[in-house]
Design an enzyme around this catalytic site. Structure first.
Site, PDB file in Angstrom:
ATOM      1  N   HIS A 109     -12.479  23.631  18.850  1.00 14.88           N
ATOM      2  CA  HIS A 109     -11.664  22.673  19.622  1.00 14.88           C
ATOM      3  C   HIS A 109     -11.846  21.254  19.070  1.00 14.88           C
ATOM      4  O   HIS A 109     -10.867  20.549  18.798  1.00 14.88           O
ATOM      5  CB  HIS A 109     -12.109  22.758  21.090  1.00 14.88           C
ATOM      6  CG  HIS A 109     -11.448  21.810  22.039  1.00 14.88           C
ATOM      7  ND1 HIS A 109     -10.486  22.207  22.941  1.00 14.88           N
ATOM      8  CD2 HIS A 109     -11.625  20.475  22.261  1.00 14.88           C
ATOM      9  CE1 HIS A 109     -10.088  21.169  23.660  1.00 14.88           C
ATOM     10  NE2 HIS A 109     -10.768  20.103  23.274  1.00 14.88           N
ATOM     11  N   GLU A 110     -13.077  20.861  18.847  1.00 16.42           N
ATOM     12  CA  GLU A 110     -13.329  19.503  18.345  1.00 16.42           C
ATOM     13  C   GLU A 110     -12.831  19.348  16.905  1.00 16.42           C
ATOM     14  O   GLU A 110     -12.300  18.302  16.535  1.00 16.42           O
ATOM     15  CB  GLU A 110     -14.821  19.154  18.441  1.00 16.42           C
ATOM     16  CG  GLU A 110     -15.386  19.152  19.865  1.00 16.42           C
ATOM     17  CD  GLU A 110     -14.575  18.323  20.857  1.00 16.42           C
ATOM     18  OE1 GLU A 110     -13.936  17.326  20.455  1.00 16.42           O
ATOM     19  OE2 GLU A 110     -14.574  18.680  22.044  1.00 16.42           O
ATOM     20  N   HIS A 113      -9.167  18.772  17.044  1.00  9.80           N
ATOM     21  CA  HIS A 113      -8.865  17.372  17.371  1.00  9.80           C
ATOM     22  C   HIS A 113      -8.903  16.540  16.084  1.00  9.80           C
ATOM     23  O   HIS A 113      -7.992  15.776  15.801  1.00  9.80           O
ATOM     24  CB  HIS A 113      -9.903  16.801  18.340  1.00  9.80           C
ATOM     25  CG  HIS A 113      -9.637  17.070  19.792  1.00  9.80           C
ATOM     26  ND1 HIS A 113      -8.403  16.946  20.373  1.00  9.80           N
ATOM     27  CD2 HIS A 113     -10.494  17.421  20.798  1.00  9.80           C
ATOM     28  CE1 HIS A 113      -8.498  17.222  21.675  1.00  9.80           C
ATOM     29  NE2 HIS A 113      -9.749  17.518  21.953  1.00  9.80           N
ATOM     30  N   HIS A 119      -4.583  17.831  23.415  1.00 13.35           N
ATOM     31  CA  HIS A 119      -4.705  18.946  24.358  1.00 13.35           C
ATOM     32  C   HIS A 119      -3.353  19.603  24.621  1.00 13.35           C
ATOM     33  O   HIS A 119      -2.326  18.941  24.651  1.00 13.35           O
ATOM     34  CB  HIS A 119      -5.316  18.458  25.669  1.00 13.35           C
ATOM     35  CG  HIS A 119      -6.740  18.054  25.491  1.00 13.35           C
ATOM     36  ND1 HIS A 119      -7.234  16.857  25.927  1.00 13.35           N
ATOM     37  CD2 HIS A 119      -7.759  18.696  24.895  1.00 13.35           C
ATOM     38  CE1 HIS A 119      -8.528  16.783  25.597  1.00 13.35           C
ATOM     39  NE2 HIS A 119      -8.861  17.878  24.972  1.00 13.35           N
ATOM     40  N   TYR A 168      -6.978  22.950  28.576  1.00 10.40           N
ATOM     41  CA  TYR A 168      -8.039  22.813  29.582  1.00 10.40           C
ATOM     42  C   TYR A 168      -8.119  24.086  30.416  1.00 10.40           C
ATOM     43  O   TYR A 168      -7.134  24.804  30.559  1.00 10.40           O
ATOM     44  CB  TYR A 168      -7.697  21.704  30.574  1.00 10.40           C
ATOM     45  CG  TYR A 168      -8.047  20.293  30.187  1.00 10.40           C
ATOM     46  CD1 TYR A 168      -8.444  19.948  28.916  1.00 10.40           C
ATOM     47  CD2 TYR A 168      -7.962  19.292  31.154  1.00 10.40           C
ATOM     48  CE1 TYR A 168      -8.729  18.638  28.603  1.00 10.40           C
ATOM     49  CE2 TYR A 168      -8.253  17.977  30.850  1.00 10.40           C
ATOM     50  CZ  TYR A 168      -8.632  17.648  29.567  1.00 10.40           C
ATOM     51  OH  TYR A 168      -8.910  16.362  29.282  1.00 10.40           O
TER      52      TYR A 168
HETATM   53 ZN   LIG Z   1     -10.628  18.105  23.848  1.00  9.80          ZN
END
Ligand SMILES: [Zn+2]
Length: 240
Positions: A109-110, A113, A119, A168
């Site tokens: 996930h990071e 990014h 998101h 999320y």
């Molecule tokens: Zn995030």
């Protein structure tokens, strides 16, 4: 859940999902990095593994930095899991506190990014797919549920992806144990927020963002699809 990440990102005015601005993509699909000495050996292995996973499904490559100006610094001095979005042309930190290693997908996930993804629930069409329960969101955290228009974010032509590693969970920033995000399609209630790894759509979008398809003239037989047989672009005949 990675609350502090999102809190940190709330301070970053550039919070959104697939970044349109191409200057924020890593030049030549190469991501340079340094790892400082704040990580344990076990953590280093996981970071390494996450980079290999991304390399195995795309044309993005991770290289240890020598003299490059734009690069990721992996560290653990902060308390959360956080990353800037996209390429910044200087040293940019991915902070991975020990708790970030509880779920492998958090590292992915990071990294996504840093590659340029925001998101999932920030996309312009999210209200057709999820309901945001503002009354359950912790005060001051509402901006984490902002959505962004097509000028800033793109889904790269893909459908809203409940299975994205960039989504999320249903309880992110909840102040009362009640859900902050509810999928209209209830079969995804326990799917959103998964941190196992990239969904097939995450992989597809990453490949589109970095123009990986152009590596292979014929998708079905090229090396890209040989490694990634289940991708939609590998199952379809290329258009001529
Ligand atoms: Zn995030």
């Amino acid at each position: 859940m990675d609350l502090t990440i999102e809190q940190a990102r709330a301070l970053d005015t550039s919070s959104r999902n697939g970044l349109i601005e191409s200057s924020k993509r890593w030049p030549n699909n190469r991501v340079f990095y340094e790892i400082n000495d704040e990580h344990t050996m076990e953590e280093l292995v996981e970071i390494e593994r996450a980079m290999q996973v991304i390399e195995s499904v795309s044309c993005v490559q991770f290289k240890e930095r020598t003299h490059e100006h734009g690069y990721i610094v992996f560290g653990a001095s902060g308390s959360g899991c956080s990353s800037k979005v996209g390429y910044h042309g200087n040293a940019q930190t991915i902070n991975l506190a020990p708790k970030c290693f509880q779920r492998f997908g958090t590292i992915i996930h990071e990294l996504l990014h840093a590659l340029g993804f925001y998101h999932m629930q920030s996309t312009h069409d999210r209200d057709d797919y999820i309901k945001i329960n503002y009354e359950n969101i912790r005060t001051g955290m509402e901006r984490n549920f902002n959505k962004y228009d097509l000028q800033r974010v793109t889904n790269f032509g893909q459908k809203y992806d409940y299975e994205s590693v960039m989504h999320y969970s249903g309880y992110g920033f909840s102040k009362n144990g009640q859900p902050t995000i509810e999928p209209y399609n209830k079969s995804y209630t326990n799917v959103i927020g998964q941190r196992i790894g990239m969904s097939s759509t995450d992989i597809l979008k990453l490949n589109i963002m970095y123009n990986c398809n152009s590596l292979d003239e014929t998708y079905e037989s090229g090396p890209f699809c040989t490694r990634n047989l289940n991708l939609p672009m590998c199952l379809l005949k290329p258009s001529t």
